[in-house]
Design a protein around this motif. Structure first.
Motif, PDB file in Angstrom:
ATOM      1  N   VAL A  57      -9.708  -0.615 -13.887  1.00 52.11           N
ATOM      2  CA  VAL A  57      -9.090  -1.632 -12.492  1.00 52.11           C
ATOM      3  C   VAL A  57      -9.911  -0.817 -11.845  1.00 52.11           C
ATOM      4  O   VAL A  57      -9.427  -0.321 -10.437  1.00 52.11           O
TER       5      VAL A  57
ATOM      6  N   SER B  35      -4.741   1.407 -18.542  1.00 50.96           N
ATOM      7  CA  SER B  35      -4.684   1.025 -17.274  1.00 50.96           C
ATOM      8  C   SER B  35      -5.461   2.267 -16.857  1.00 50.96           C
ATOM      9  O   SER B  35      -6.462   3.380 -17.063  1.00 50.96           O
TER      10      SER B  35
ATOM     11  N   ILE C  75     -13.726  -2.627 -15.153  1.00 50.84           N
ATOM     12  CA  ILE C  75     -12.811  -3.981 -15.074  1.00 50.84           C
ATOM     13  C   ILE C  75     -13.012  -4.950 -16.184  1.00 50.84           C
ATOM     14  O   ILE C  75     -13.808  -5.522 -16.760  1.00 50.84           O
TER      15      ILE C  75
ATOM     16  N   GLY D 239      -6.919  -6.956 -15.258  1.00 56.58           N
ATOM     17  CA  GLY D 239      -6.999  -6.076 -14.186  1.00 56.58           C
ATOM     18  C   GLY D 239      -8.321  -6.744 -12.334  1.00 56.58           C
ATOM     19  O   GLY D 239      -8.028  -5.565 -11.727  1.00 56.58           O
TER      20      GLY D 239
ATOM     21  N   GLN E 157       2.525  -0.525 -11.165  1.00 55.81           N
ATOM     22  CA  GLN E 157       1.512  -1.475 -11.856  1.00 55.81           C
ATOM     23  C   GLN E 157       2.950  -1.977 -12.411  1.00 55.81           C
ATOM     24  O   GLN E 157       3.260  -1.878 -14.594  1.00 55.81           O
TER      25      GLN E 157
ATOM     26  N   ARG F 182      -0.080  -5.237 -14.705  1.00 55.83           N
ATOM     27  CA  ARG F 182      -1.043  -5.221 -15.068  1.00 55.83           C
ATOM     28  C   ARG F 182      -1.672  -5.658 -15.738  1.00 55.83           C
ATOM     29  O   ARG F 182      -3.243  -5.898 -15.446  1.00 55.83           O
TER      30      ARG F 182
END
Length: 308
Positions: free
Chosen positions: A205, A58, A210, A214, A84, A229
């Motif tokens: 993200v 992430s 992305i 995300g 998240q 997430r």
């Protein structure tokens, strides 16, 4: 003041990438590892296969809180990204690894008590030393939460930024106050639509790259709403609707038979009488954010419609 296991820290990079392990990091990932990470250079330096490598979990934005669980002498911290949610992995948040240089002890980063929360509303902005002065921190992303450090001046707003003793400045037009009420689905969809054509990056993200979940996480985050997430956790955290009751801004979820949810998209139109549907999503196949009618292979794996 130093980082300590069991204590919170905050991200002081504009965008910090959360890694599966320090050993998984590749030579091409170097621009993403510095205290002032260069996410644009990192993504542009990778080919399409490298952009979907499984070493990234992430990304975290400037000021985002983490719980430090382990520190290594080679400059890495194991953390839990507490903003998240990832219930299947850790009830405290999303676990992974960050470079220590991208973190600051939370106590050292605490803003003035009277600072008002603002959200970055520009797709990408930068923090400056003075109004319209030199850039200190580029690549500050939509959905970054900042604290004001005083009144606006000549169209610029001073803000507190982790790791900087003096206030930094960005255009006031790049900021928005958090709403008093939950955002409408149309407002969230409008934010997500601004990310159309952003490239697909596994674990991304940001407005530089992305992935599907995300995109949903970031669009709602812009309004201060904390969604999990990953797509399967997002399904568990939202309200199912009967198929056919969806409206723009709702969420489509996809899974293959006997498998967990693997994809998510944002509804962009009410379903037609013939069952045709449209969505905005970060598409792995086309490697970018697109808005399109659901092709037959997507419709075959559509398993749910949910509302936040």
């Amino acid at each position: 003041m130093e980082l300590q296991p069991g204590r919170e820290a905050v991200v002081q990079a504009a965008v910090a990438t959360l890694w599966t392990s320090p050993e998984a990091v590749r030579p091409i990932d170097r621009p993403a590892l510095a205290s002032h990470s260069d996410i644009r250079a990192w993504i542009s330096g990778m080919d399409s296969d490298q952009q979907v490598g499984d070493c990234v979990l992430s990304q975290l934005l400037l000021g985002e809180r983490v719980l430090v669980t382990e520190l290594r002498p080679d400059g890495w911290a194991r953390v839990v990204a507490v903003e998240q949610p990832a219930a299947k992995l850790d009830p405290r948040g999303y676990p992974g690894w960050l470079p220590i240089d991208q973190l600051l002890p939370a106590d050292a980063a605490r803003p003035a008590a009277d600072g008002t929360h603002l959200m970055v509303d520009a797709t990408v902005s930068a923090l400056h030393a003075t109004p319209d002065g030199p850039v200190v921190l580029p690549g500050v992303i939509l959905g970054t939460r900042l604290h004001t450090a005083g009144p606006a001046r000549d169209g610029w707003r001073p803000v507190h930024a982790p790791g900087h003793a003096d206030p930094l400045w960005l255009p006031e037009a790049h900021l928005a106050r958090l709403p008093d009420a939950p955002p409408s689905a149309a407002e969230v969809l409008a934010v997500a639509q601004r990310l159309r054509d952003v490239g697909y990056v596994w674990g991304g993200v940001s407005a530089y790259g992305i992935d599907c979940s995300g995109l949903v996480h970031l669009a709602w985050r812009r309004f201060g709403v904390q969604l999990p997430r990953d797509a399967d956790d997002q399904a568990a955290a939202t309200t199912p609707l009967p198929l056919g009751a969806e409206r723009p801004g709702d969420l489509y979820f996809f899974a293959r038979p006997g498998r967990k949810i693997h994809h998510i998209g944002i509804v962009t139109a009410e379903p037609r009488d013939d069952g045709a549907r449209r969505m905005l999503h970060a598409c792995y196949r086309q490697r970018r954010v697109i808005e399109e009618p659901l092709p037959a292979e997507r419709t075959a794996t559509l398993v749910g419609v949910h509302r936040v």
